[in-house]
Design an enzyme around this catalytic site. Structure first.
Site, PDB file in Angstrom:
ATOM      1  N   ASP A 124      -0.438 -10.459   3.713  1.00 49.28           N
ATOM      2  CA  ASP A 124      -1.109 -11.696   3.306  1.00 49.28           C
ATOM      3  C   ASP A 124      -0.690 -12.784   4.279  1.00 49.28           C
ATOM      4  O   ASP A 124       0.257 -12.628   5.057  1.00 49.28           O
ATOM      5  CB  ASP A 124      -0.713 -12.052   1.863  1.00 49.28           C
ATOM      6  CG  ASP A 124      -1.561 -13.162   1.255  1.00 49.28           C
ATOM      7  OD1 ASP A 124      -2.553 -13.571   1.884  1.00 49.28           O
ATOM      8  OD2 ASP A 124      -1.223 -13.626   0.152  1.00 49.28           O
TER       9      ASP A 124
ATOM     10  N   HIS B 178      -0.882 -13.683  -9.208  1.00 45.65           N
ATOM     11  CA  HIS B 178      -2.327 -13.650  -8.930  1.00 45.65           C
ATOM     12  C   HIS B 178      -2.897 -12.380  -9.570  1.00 45.65           C
ATOM     13  O   HIS B 178      -3.299 -11.446  -8.869  1.00 45.65           O
ATOM     14  CB  HIS B 178      -2.574 -13.670  -7.423  1.00 45.65           C
ATOM     15  CG  HIS B 178      -3.953 -14.094  -7.028  1.00 45.65           C
ATOM     16  ND1 HIS B 178      -5.003 -14.182  -7.931  1.00 45.65           N
ATOM     17  CD2 HIS B 178      -4.474 -14.452  -5.812  1.00 45.65           C
ATOM     18  CE1 HIS B 178      -6.096 -14.574  -7.293  1.00 45.65           C
ATOM     19  NE2 HIS B 178      -5.803 -14.747  -6.012  1.00 45.65           N
TER      20      HIS B 178
ATOM     21  N   CYS C 263      -5.512  -9.740   1.151  1.00 50.82           N
ATOM     22  CA  CYS C 263      -6.255 -10.426   0.091  1.00 50.82           C
ATOM     23  C   CYS C 263      -7.048 -11.633   0.615  1.00 50.82           C
ATOM     24  O   CYS C 263      -7.798 -12.241  -0.163  1.00 50.82           O
ATOM     25  CB  CYS C 263      -5.333 -10.825  -1.049  1.00 50.82           C
ATOM     26  SG  CYS C 263      -3.929 -11.827  -0.559  1.00 50.82           S
TER      27      CYS C 263
ATOM     28  N   ARG D  84      -6.953 -22.295 -11.284  1.00 47.76           N
ATOM     29  CA  ARG D  84      -6.353 -21.981  -9.973  1.00 47.76           C
ATOM     30  C   ARG D  84      -5.469 -23.169  -9.623  1.00 47.76           C
ATOM     31  O   ARG D  84      -5.967 -24.249  -9.287  1.00 47.76           O
ATOM     32  CB  ARG D  84      -7.447 -21.761  -8.934  1.00 47.76           C
ATOM     33  CG  ARG D  84      -6.941 -21.368  -7.547  1.00 47.76           C
ATOM     34  CD  ARG D  84      -8.125 -21.094  -6.639  1.00 47.76           C
ATOM     35  NE  ARG D  84      -7.752 -20.947  -5.243  1.00 47.76           N
ATOM     36  CZ  ARG D  84      -7.479 -19.785  -4.649  1.00 47.76           C
ATOM     37  NH1 ARG D  84      -7.517 -18.678  -5.363  1.00 47.76           N
ATOM     38  NH2 ARG D  84      -7.158 -19.737  -3.373  1.00 47.76           N
TER      39      ARG D  84
ATOM     40  N   GLN E 172      -6.386 -10.889  -8.466  1.00 43.44           N
ATOM     41  CA  GLN E 172      -6.368 -10.219  -7.170  1.00 43.44           C
ATOM     42  C   GLN E 172      -5.871  -8.784  -7.310  1.00 43.44           C
ATOM     43  O   GLN E 172      -6.430  -7.854  -6.726  1.00 43.44           O
ATOM     44  CB  GLN E 172      -5.471 -10.990  -6.194  1.00 43.44           C
ATOM     45  CG  GLN E 172      -5.373 -10.362  -4.813  1.00 43.44           C
ATOM     46  CD  GLN E 172      -6.700 -10.358  -4.088  1.00 43.44           C
ATOM     47  OE1 GLN E 172      -7.309 -11.403  -3.905  1.00 43.44           O
ATOM     48  NE2 GLN E 172      -7.151  -9.183  -3.660  1.00 43.44           N
TER      49      GLN E 172
ATOM     50  N   ARG F  68     -13.204  -8.118  -6.160  1.00 45.00           N
ATOM     51  CA  ARG F  68     -12.822  -9.267  -6.987  1.00 45.00           C
ATOM     52  C   ARG F  68     -13.935  -9.557  -7.993  1.00 45.00           C
ATOM     53  O   ARG F  68     -13.667  -9.858  -9.170  1.00 45.00           O
ATOM     54  CB  ARG F  68     -12.586 -10.508  -6.101  1.00 45.00           C
ATOM     55  CG  ARG F  68     -11.294 -10.522  -5.322  1.00 45.00           C
ATOM     56  CD  ARG F  68     -10.068 -10.734  -6.210  1.00 45.00           C
ATOM     57  NE  ARG F  68     -10.144 -11.980  -6.941  1.00 45.00           N
ATOM     58  CZ  ARG F  68      -9.775 -13.165  -6.451  1.00 45.00           C
ATOM     59  NH1 ARG F  68      -9.318 -13.259  -5.207  1.00 45.00           N
ATOM     60  NH2 ARG F  68      -9.849 -14.251  -7.196  1.00 45.00           N
TER      61      ARG F  68
END
Length: 304
Positions: A222, A130, A262, A103, A133, A290
């Site tokens: 988001d 991502h 998200c 990450r 996600q 997730r």
């Protein structure tokens, strides 16, 4: 031969579907208390340059539930934080671990680790994409609308960020229409948009959120202020004025439209409390998925 997942498109269309099908199966088994040991004695190293709630907990829990082990790696606690070359770290970790999840602030960091690692590398988030996600997102859409998503209109409202980029790319597999509305200067990656359209993807751009959500089935937003852009907060709040997903905006969408986010959410900025807590919100199921989507991805990469 190892396989890295740095982008949604590192999965073939069939692999994408296989991961989602397995994720649904693992979710159902978990409800029945069946966890199994598909990743028995497998180890996942998790490098976190950016703080995390969902990514860390879902990967750690997923590895544990499948019989494996996850190790949290903060660069400041490693020689990486004292100047060791990324390529050296990647080579060393490959000798200890079954896979590496990264990450990172920069996509190039994830790419360099993948270049020198001899075990699978998963992009847990970068400034470009991502993919984990989006696997959870599409899984959630399938639970809501059925496996065939080709007739869906998915409106993205707000910042054309990494999640937006991956959503656009995923449309090549789902065939849904992505309807993007962002302030000027905050659009998604131009190369990703271009390559998606050239490959037959359906991406449309709208000047206003009102136009984008008109008749849409999914309204996705988001945070406007991602980690690393906190110093731009005041400017962004001004630039994104009018892009909040509110009840008034939702009234323009399809009557059965659902809301996705998200997380983390900044209520009162990109989304109102009323909407995220409302009957059309599938945000919490999206967050839970997730875990299931990443478990399935890990099994596909590591189970022999």
């Amino acid at each position: 031969m190892k396989k890295d997942i740095l982008s949604v498109t590192d999965l073939t269309k069939q692999e994408f579907a296989d991961v989602l099908n397995l994720a649904s199966d693992l979710k159902e088994k978990r409800k029945k208390g069946i966890l199994g040991d598909l990743l028995y004695k497998k180890s996942l190293g998790m490098i976190f340059e950016k703080a995390s709630t969902r990514t860390r907990i879902s990967f750690e829990t997923g590895m544990f539930e499948l019989g494996g082990h996850a190790i949290f790696l903060n660069p400041n606690d490693m020689q990486l934080g004292r100047g060791e070359e990324i390529k050296d770290t990647a080579r060393v970790l490959s000798g200890y671990l079954s896979a590496i999840m990264v990450r990172s602030f920069y996509h190039k960091t994830v790419e360099e680790i993948a270049k020198y690692a001899t075990v699978p590398v998963i992009n847990g988030l970068s400034d470009k994409e991502h993919p984990c996600q989006i696997l959870a997102d599409v899984m959630t859409m399938r639970e809501t609308f059925g496996e065939d998503l080709s007739s869906l209109k998915v409106a993205w409202i707000g910042d054309g960020n990494n999640v937006c980029n991956s959503l656009i790319l995923s449309s090549l597999y789902t065939r849904f229409e992505v309807r993007v509305s962002t302030p000027k200067g905050y659009g998604p990656d131009g190369d990703i948009v271009k390559s998606t359209i050239e490959a037959g993807g359906n991406v449309r751009f709208f000047e206003s959120p009102d136009e984008a959500v008109l008749g849409s089935d999914v309204i996705y937003t988001d945070t406007w202020i991602s980690m690393g852009s906190e110093n731009e907060k005041e400017k962004r709040l001004r630039d994104f004025s009018g892009y909040c997903v509110s009840r008034k905006l939702m009234e323009k969408a399809s009557p059965k439209a659902v809301v996705m986010h998200c997380l983390p959410a900044h209520r009162g900025e990109e989304i109102t409390d009323e909407v995220i807590e409302g009957k059309n919100s599938i945000v919490w199921r999206q967050a839970e998925n997730r875990l299931h989507a990443q478990k399935a991805l890990l099994v596909k990469l590591l189970h022999k």
